[in-house]
Design a protein around this motif. Structure first.
Motif, mmCIF file in Angstrom:
data_model
loop_
_atom_site.group_PDB
_atom_site.id
_atom_site.type_symbol
_atom_site.label_atom_id
_atom_site.label_comp_id
_atom_site.label_asym_id
_atom_site.label_seq_id
_atom_site.Cartn_x
_atom_site.Cartn_y
_atom_site.Cartn_z
ATOM 1 N N GLU A 57 0.900 -1.299 0.019
ATOM 2 C CA GLU A 57 -0.115 0.038 -0.071
ATOM 3 C C GLU A 57 1.253 1.294 -0.141
ATOM 4 N N VAL A 58 0.977 1.920 -1.231
ATOM 5 C CA VAL A 58 1.786 3.010 -1.305
ATOM 6 C C VAL A 58 0.975 4.209 -0.590
ATOM 7 N N THR A 59 1.515 4.787 0.520
ATOM 8 C CA THR A 59 0.790 5.536 1.345
ATOM 9 C C THR A 59 1.514 7.043 1.332
ATOM 10 N N THR A 60 1.002 7.762 0.431
ATOM 11 C CA THR A 60 1.368 9.029 0.246
ATOM 12 C C THR A 60 0.807 10.081 0.963
ATOM 13 N N ARG A 61 0.983 11.357 1.138
ATOM 14 C CA ARG A 61 0.303 12.324 1.687
ATOM 15 C C ARG A 61 -0.963 12.874 1.022
ATOM 16 N N ASN A 62 -1.061 12.418 -0.158
ATOM 17 C CA ASN A 62 -2.236 12.671 -1.337
ATOM 18 C C ASN A 62 -2.947 11.710 -1.470
ATOM 19 N N GLY B 160 -4.560 12.653 4.817
ATOM 20 C CA GLY B 160 -3.586 12.112 3.619
ATOM 21 C C GLY B 160 -4.147 10.885 3.060
ATOM 22 N N CYS B 161 -5.532 10.606 3.234
ATOM 23 C CA CYS B 161 -6.051 9.403 2.678
ATOM 24 C C CYS B 161 -6.705 9.679 1.527
ATOM 25 N N SER B 162 -7.479 10.609 1.298
ATOM 26 C CA SER B 162 -8.398 10.928 0.191
ATOM 27 C C SER B 162 -7.730 11.046 -1.198
ATOM 28 N N TRP B 163 -7.719 10.839 -2.233
ATOM 29 C CA TRP B 163 -7.256 10.479 -3.321
ATOM 30 C C TRP B 163 -7.055 11.870 -4.313
ATOM 31 N N LYS B 164 -5.740 12.384 -4.708
ATOM 32 C CA LYS B 164 -5.779 13.485 -5.281
ATOM 33 C C LYS B 164 -4.968 13.407 -6.486
#
Length: 501
Positions: free
Chosen positions: A245-250, A300-304
């Motif tokens: 799970e690639v967990t970015t800030r966006n 940081g969870c919602s997809w941008k």
């Protein structure tokens, strides 16, 4: 020995081709003399508005057997609605911190307060291997910072001696026995103790089998270190795919079914224009790119990043919640836009549990895939093609087909190539959904709502239409709702069947 890293003159702000990063004053260790463990302490304070990543250099001399790091940070009281302090941690070795480079040696986020690594073993989430001399970097990720700032302390210990003997990783096979061409049930979003989960791979395997699953995908946050720990979980009855799970800030994205040992970097934001590079990295490693919980409300969870690089999208994540309802509506809007513009490309939907610990339910929900066999490639092909539906448990099964006037037919993810005015019969068969309500949805909206299914949970709905009236048809099975205009929680939903040439 204590080194204070608070002085502004000892910091350097730079951009790595990803999110901004800060390097602070680090520590050095002398070459081994008495062969006794040595410890250094680093303290610092990060202000609000800190870069996403702060790197603390550690000069490692030759002859080190083990690197061990412990950390702590303050958690002051903050006003209601104001984020407090949260600090993640990981490490890069002497090969450096370059985005997508080879230096990554582990990440535990905020799940652990200490870690170690050496040639023969490492803390879960970290990559075992020799502690080679050079400049290592402790990576700090200030996830949120309180108005008072974030004061941290690192304790770094080196143990000298001969390195242990590293064991070669053993990976799970890419096929299980399977049933040939059939429906296979899986959960592609799971966390073990190799990131922030609390279950072992063996425990997850037992829960997956109890839930009636045929396959799972490992998806630890920002690390591939657990890939070699799943071989004993796989078997003739359970296919284990490897991923991250690639967990970015966006936003978070699942890499589903990558080659063993594949690491995908996460240190970028949408404005950095780097996601496409790492989506290609996932595909080159044989995986699928699946944005996870795109409308989740956590920081940081919602997809941008948009959906142009997605192979599928996780519409349903864990127990049904309002953000899943928004994700489902957003996905349907994408289907409508594609139909309006006459596009043939579309993004299939998936569902996964995102289970971390008790009482999280493995397999709630699960993606049910029509595949040629129970193999990595066949399951991925089925997901990519949208030959799938999502159900809350193995008790519930669906079949959705569309049939033309001459007997031609199509199923989930397929197209029934008929003239615009040709009569089409849509048929939905449901089992295992007592008292649930069936809905058929097209690009025109909800066009059929059936009566509640009997207590046996089985029923059949038929509906007649044409391609001129419906560009696609998909189904939802929903639980009863006590009162009010809102629909009940989902029990299952399908990918669409497309109508028209």
């Amino acid at each position: 020995m204590c080194d204070d890293a608070q002085g502004i003159g000892r910091r350097a702000l730079f951009v790595t081709g990803s999110a901004a990063a800060l390097t602070v004053g680090g520590v050095s260790f002398a070459a081994a003399s008495g062969r006794k463990p040595e410890t250094r302490t680093v303290r610092g304070t990060l202000p609000t508005g800190s870069p996403d990543f702060v790197y603390v250099p550690v000069e490692v001399p030759p002859g080190v057997r083990e690197l061990r790091v412990a950390y702590a940070y303050d958690r002051p009281s903050v006003p209601a609605g104001t984020p407090g302090n949260a600090l993640d941690i990981g490490v890069f070795d002497e090969r450096g911190t370059e985005l997508g480079g080879e230096g990554f040696r582990g990440w535990s986020g905020g799940a652990r307060t200490e870690f170690f690594l050496r040639a023969d073993e490492a803390t879960p989430g970290y990559v075992a291997g020799p502690v080679r001399p050079g400049t290592w970097h402790i990576a700090l990720g200030p996830y949120t910072v309180a108005p008072q700032g974030l004061a941290y302390e690192l304790t770094i210990t080196l143990t000298y001696g001969e390195p242990g003997e590293a064991a070669a990783p053993v990976y799970p096979p890419e096929r299980a026995r399977g049933r040939g061409r059939a429906w296979y049930r899986g959960d592609c979003h799971l966390h073990s103790w190799y990131s922030d989960g609390r279950r072992t791979p063996a425990e997850i395997g037992a829960l997956a089998r109890a839930a009636g699953l045929d396959f799972v995908n490992t998806s630890e946050h920002n690390t591939h270190a657990g890939h070699g720990r799943w071989a004993d979980v796989a078997g003739d009855d359970l296919l284990v795919l490897l991923g991250e799970e690639v967990t970015t800030r966006n936003g978070h994205v699942l890499a589903v079914g990558t080659d063993p040992g594949t690491f995908v970097d996460w240190r970028y934001r949408a404005r950095d224009n780097r996601f496409g590079r790492f989506a290609r990295r996932i595909r080159r490693a044989g995986g699928l790119v699946v944005p996870a919980h795109p409308h989740a409300t956590c920081v940081g969870c919602s997809w941008k990043f948009g959906f142009g690089d997605a192979d599928a999208v996780e519409v349903w994540n864990g127990p049904w919640t309002p953000d899943d309802e928004v994700a489902l509506a957003d996905w349907d809007a994408m289907l409508v836009a594609g139909a309006r513009e006459g596009r043939r490309d579309w993004i299939p939907a998936m569902g996964s549990s995102d289970a971390h610990r008790d009482p999280d339910v493995v397999g709630l929900p699960q993606t049910v895939v029509w595949a040629e066999d129970l193999t990595r490639r066949a399951i991925q092909d089925g997901i990519r093609a949208g030959r799938s539906y999502v159900a809350e448990s193995a008790r519930l099964s669906l079949t959705l087909t569309a049939t033309g006037a001459w007997g031609e037919h199509a199923g989930l993810g397929e197209r029934l190539a008929v003239a615009p005015d040709t009569p089409v019969t849509v048929r939905l068969e449901v089992t295992g959904a007592p008292r649930c309500t069936v809905r058929l949805i097209t690009d025109q909206g909800v066009l059929l709502t059936g009566d509640p299914l009997p207590v046996t949970g089985s029923g059949t709905v038929e509906w007649r239409t044409t391609a001129a009236y419906a560009a696609y048809v998909r189904a939802e099975v929903r639980h009863e709702v006590a009162a009010g205009p809102l629909p009940g929680a989902l029990a299952a939903f399908t990918n669409p069947v497309f109508l028209g040439r």
